[in-house]
Design an enzyme around this catalytic site. Structure first.
Site, short mmCIF file in Angstrom:
data_model
loop_
_atom_site.label_atom_id
_atom_site.label_comp_id
_atom_site.label_asym_id
_atom_site.label_seq_id
_atom_site.Cartn_x
_atom_site.Cartn_y
_atom_site.Cartn_z
N LYS A 172 -19.53 5.09 4.98
CA LYS A 172 -17.98 5.21 4.46
C LYS A 172 -17.11 3.92 4.54
O LYS A 172 -16.44 3.63 5.55
CB LYS A 172 -17.51 6.34 5.64
CG LYS A 172 -16.27 7.14 4.93
CD LYS A 172 -14.99 6.71 4.03
CE LYS A 172 -13.90 6.00 4.96
NZ LYS A 172 -13.04 5.47 3.97
N GLU A 247 -15.37 -2.59 16.66
CA GLU A 247 -14.88 -3.77 16.41
C GLU A 247 -13.52 -3.55 15.96
O GLU A 247 -13.30 -3.30 14.67
CB GLU A 247 -15.58 -4.67 15.23
CG GLU A 247 -17.11 -4.71 15.55
CD GLU A 247 -17.28 -5.76 16.51
OE1 GLU A 247 -16.36 -6.53 16.80
OE2 GLU A 247 -18.50 -5.95 16.91
N CYS A 281 -9.52 -10.25 11.24
CA CYS A 281 -9.74 -9.87 12.58
C CYS A 281 -9.63 -10.85 13.55
O CYS A 281 -9.01 -10.78 14.61
CB CYS A 281 -10.56 -8.65 13.01
SG CYS A 281 -12.37 -9.25 12.48
N GLU A 379 -0.82 -7.32 16.05
CA GLU A 379 -1.59 -7.84 14.91
C GLU A 379 -0.63 -7.49 13.60
O GLU A 379 -0.62 -6.43 13.34
CB GLU A 379 -2.98 -7.27 14.80
CG GLU A 379 -3.90 -7.65 13.92
CD GLU A 379 -5.14 -6.94 13.81
OE1 GLU A 379 -5.24 -5.81 13.59
OE2 GLU A 379 -6.30 -7.84 13.97
P1 NAP Z 1 -8.35 1.10 9.38
O1 NAP Z 1 -6.99 1.52 8.89
O2 NAP Z 1 -8.56 1.40 10.87
O3 NAP Z 1 -9.34 1.64 8.67
C1 NAP Z 1 -10.71 1.23 8.75
C2 NAP Z 1 -11.76 2.43 8.17
O4 NAP Z 1 -11.55 3.64 8.93
C3 NAP Z 1 -11.70 2.71 6.88
O5 NAP Z 1 -12.75 2.97 6.15
C4 NAP Z 1 -10.69 4.13 6.81
O6 NAP Z 1 -10.65 4.79 5.74
C5 NAP Z 1 -11.24 4.62 8.19
N1 NAP Z 1 -10.49 5.73 8.83
C6 NAP Z 1 -9.28 5.77 8.74
N2 NAP Z 1 -8.82 6.91 9.52
C7 NAP Z 1 -10.17 7.37 10.08
C8 NAP Z 1 -10.45 8.24 10.89
N3 NAP Z 1 -9.25 9.24 11.42
N4 NAP Z 1 -11.52 8.49 11.41
C9 NAP Z 1 -12.56 7.92 10.99
N5 NAP Z 1 -12.19 6.68 10.05
C10 NAP Z 1 -11.03 6.70 9.80
O7 NAP Z 1 -8.46 -0.30 9.32
P2 NAP Z 1 -8.09 -1.33 7.93
O8 NAP Z 1 -6.61 -1.21 7.70
O9 NAP Z 1 -8.97 -0.80 6.92
O10 NAP Z 1 -8.62 -2.70 8.28
C11 NAP Z 1 -7.74 -3.46 9.05
C12 NAP Z 1 -8.01 -3.63 10.59
O11 NAP Z 1 -9.44 -3.71 10.61
C13 NAP Z 1 -7.45 -4.45 11.28
O12 NAP Z 1 -7.04 -3.98 12.55
C14 NAP Z 1 -8.47 -5.65 11.49
O13 NAP Z 1 -8.23 -6.47 12.95
C15 NAP Z 1 -9.56 -4.73 11.82
N6 NAP Z 1 -10.90 -5.64 11.66
C16 NAP Z 1 -11.56 -5.83 12.78
C17 NAP Z 1 -12.79 -6.37 12.62
C18 NAP Z 1 -13.63 -6.70 13.80
O14 NAP Z 1 -14.73 -7.28 13.57
N7 NAP Z 1 -13.37 -6.63 14.99
C19 NAP Z 1 -13.24 -6.87 11.33
C20 NAP Z 1 -12.41 -6.66 10.37
C21 NAP Z 1 -11.17 -5.85 10.60
P3 NAP Z 1 -9.56 4.64 4.54
O15 NAP Z 1 -10.41 4.36 3.52
O16 NAP Z 1 -8.91 6.15 4.53
O17 NAP Z 1 -8.69 3.64 5.05
#
Ligand code: NAP
Ligand code: MG
Length: 477
Positions: A172, A247, A281, A379
């Site tokens: 997904k 992550e 991230c 962040e």
């Molecule tokens: P996000 O809002 O947490 O979304 C990540 C993924 O989760 C998307 O595919 C999202 O779908 C899905 N999602 C949303 N709600 C969910 C739920 N209730 N249950 C399961 N999945 C759900 O994060 P983002 O805004 O896309 O990305 C930015 C964040 O990712 C930042 O906090 C960044 O630090 C973190 N990040 C971490 C790493 C690492 O390796 N540590 C790497 C890259 C990014 P949708 O398509 O609906 O949004």
């Protein structure tokens, strides 16, 4: 060429219509215009994909090392054929400059694929320890939930170890980065991935992601994304006791030691913060500099930020837009918070850069702050660098570790022994000294930056269960 009209999901080896069709527009962040559309899946699509993955696991988990190596090598050939599509897709969907999309974004996928192949070649799936045979077996059906910010990397770092270990998966991807995910699915399809081994369902995280997390027939969730969603996934996964790899975010410290390379190191740190519009991230978003050299450091950070060329990502720019209108507003909100908290604005600030009236462009921004301010603790996920002065090395370590996150850390200095001593004291999952990089080094977080590790051998092992067979060896019978 690649399609931007993504009306089907990849399930059980074929492209199928959603069970209950619904669609959503994809917006190009560089011009705010509709660029394409995706189908939004529902729980019934997830059920279909999971049962395909479950059925495929029965046979795929029994394949030999050689069979899986052959598949991964065939994926390598298809990947190489699609690199320009992948690069174009990343620029279109999340706004990374063409040079970055075609460079590091695409390369990361190829590197993780190569890593999976190299590890698979020699990995000891069985080891005899006295009377006990230790077997490492694929964990089963994996739900992979990924964000948009390094969209190829984040899918690749999950799916290639999945395929190498003999697991099966349902992916997904983020709704904001659907094109690169679709191309990756086409690559796996063209390479002959057996039906059901890899499945792709697009749609809302709150629907598809939650259905995967709660699913009784999913053995593991590997999630990359934000802290609140990571917490929700753990709750959703709790009733079925599945393994959850997380992550999450970061607020990583970048410590510049007090030596004659300070100017160059501050410039490197500032430039790195602005890369990918600050949407990394592991970005070093807190720059720690010696207080006695603060004026020099701020002058370099200001000049570096102001010289960062921002513009249309299809051109030759250092920074494109941020991914979405929501993300733009969030970042503007944090810049306002910084001003309200009394942080000193050193470069950038509110509003779009001059001459860029359409598109989600943010000014490369630098604040002088202290570590108690929200802009130093939360962040921001945009091109906003926070400079914090320190009075001694001990003080630098104390500030660095005073964070709820613990994803990455950076230490720059001429004295490697001193840099190494500082690195050992940081409570983070990865520390890069003077910009050193290793694609096979484990990547993941201490504290609220997550659980588990990706990349390299440790990322491979996440997808394996451990079985002890005691007394089965003739020698010990
Ligand atoms: P996000 O809002 O947490 O979304 C990540 C993924 O989760 C998307 O595919 C999202 O779908 C899905 N999602 C949303 N709600 C969910 C739920 N209730 N249950 C399961 N999945 C759900 O994060 P983002 O805004 O896309 O990305 C930015 C964040 O990712 C930042 O906090 C960044 O630090 C973190 N990040 C971490 C790493 C690492 O390796 N540590 C790497 C890259 C990014 P949708 O398509 O609906 O949004
Ligand atoms: Mg989000």
């Amino acid at each position: 060429m690649y399609s931007k009209d993504l009306t089907k999901f990849f399930i059980n080896g074929g492209w199928v219509d959603p069970v209950s069709p619904a669609f959503s527009d994809v917006i190009n962040p560089a011009n705010e215009e509709v660029s394409g559309r995706i189908a939004l899946g529902g729980v019934a699509d997830v059920d279909r994909a999971v049962s395909a993955a479950r059925a495929a696991f029965a046979t795929y988990s029994q394949t030999t090392r050689e069979e899986r190596l052959e598949l991964l090598q065939s994926i390598q050939a298809e990947y190489a054929r699609r690199t320009s599509d992948l690069a174009d897709a990343v620029t279109e969907e999340m706004g990374a400059p063409a040079g970055l999309s075609g460079g590091v974004h695409v390369a990361l996928g190829a590197w993780h694929l190569n890593t999976a192949i190299e590890i698979l070649r020699d990995f000891a799936f069985e080891e005899q320890h006295g009377a006990t045979l230790i077997r490492r077996e694929p964990i089963g059906v994996c739900g992979l939930i990924t964000p948009w910010n390094w969209p190829i990397n984040q899918v690749a770092v999950k799916i290639f170890p999945v395929l190498a270990t003999g697991c099966t998966a349902v992916l997904k991807p983020s709704q904001l980065s659907p094109y690169s995910a679709q191309i990756l699915a086409e690559i796996l399809d063209a390479a002959g991935t057996p039906a059901g081994v890899f499945n792709l369902v697009q749609g809302r995280g709150s629907v598809i992601g939650a259905a995967l997390s709660r699913h009784d027939d999913v053995d593991m969730i590997s999630f990359t994304g934000s802290e609140p969603v990571g917490a929700q996934i753990q709750k959703d996964a709790a009733d079925t006791i599945k393994r959850v790899g997380l992550e999450l975010g970061g607020k990583s410290p970048w410590i510049v030691l007090d030596d004659s390379a300070l100017g160059a190191n501050v410039a490197a740190a500032t430039g790195a913060m602005m890369a990918n519009s600050g949407q990394t991230c592991s970005a070093g978003s807190r720059l720690l500099v010696p207080e006695s050299r603060l004026e020099d450091a701020l002058a370099v950070a200001k000049a570096t930020a102001e010289q960062t060329v921002v513009g249309n990502p299809t051109g030759n720019v250092a920074m494109g837009p941020v991914v979405s209108g929501d993300q733009f507003e969030t970042i503007q909100g944090y810049i306002q918070i910084g001003l309200d908290e009394g942080a000193v604005l050193v470069a950038g600030g509110l509003g779009r850069p001059d001459g860029l009236d359409k598109g989600y462009y943010v000014k490369p921004t630098v604040f002088l702050a202290n570590n108690t301010m929200r802009i130093a603790r939360e962040e921001i996920f945009g091109p906003v660098l926070v400079v914090i002065p320190y009075t001694s090395t001990d003080h630098a370590v104390e500030i660095a570790n005073d964070s709820s996150f613990g994803l990455a850390g950076y230490v720059n200095g001429e004295n490697i022994a001193q840099a190494n001593a500082v690195a050992r004291r940081l409570r983070t999952g990865q520390i890069r000294i003077n910009g050193a990089f290793d694609i096979t080094a484990p990547f993941g977080g201490y504290k609220r930056s997550g659980n588990g590790r990706e990349w390299g051998l440790h990322g491979f092992a996440e997808y394996l269960e451990i079985k002890a067979v005691i007394g089965g060896s003739v020698e010990y019978a």
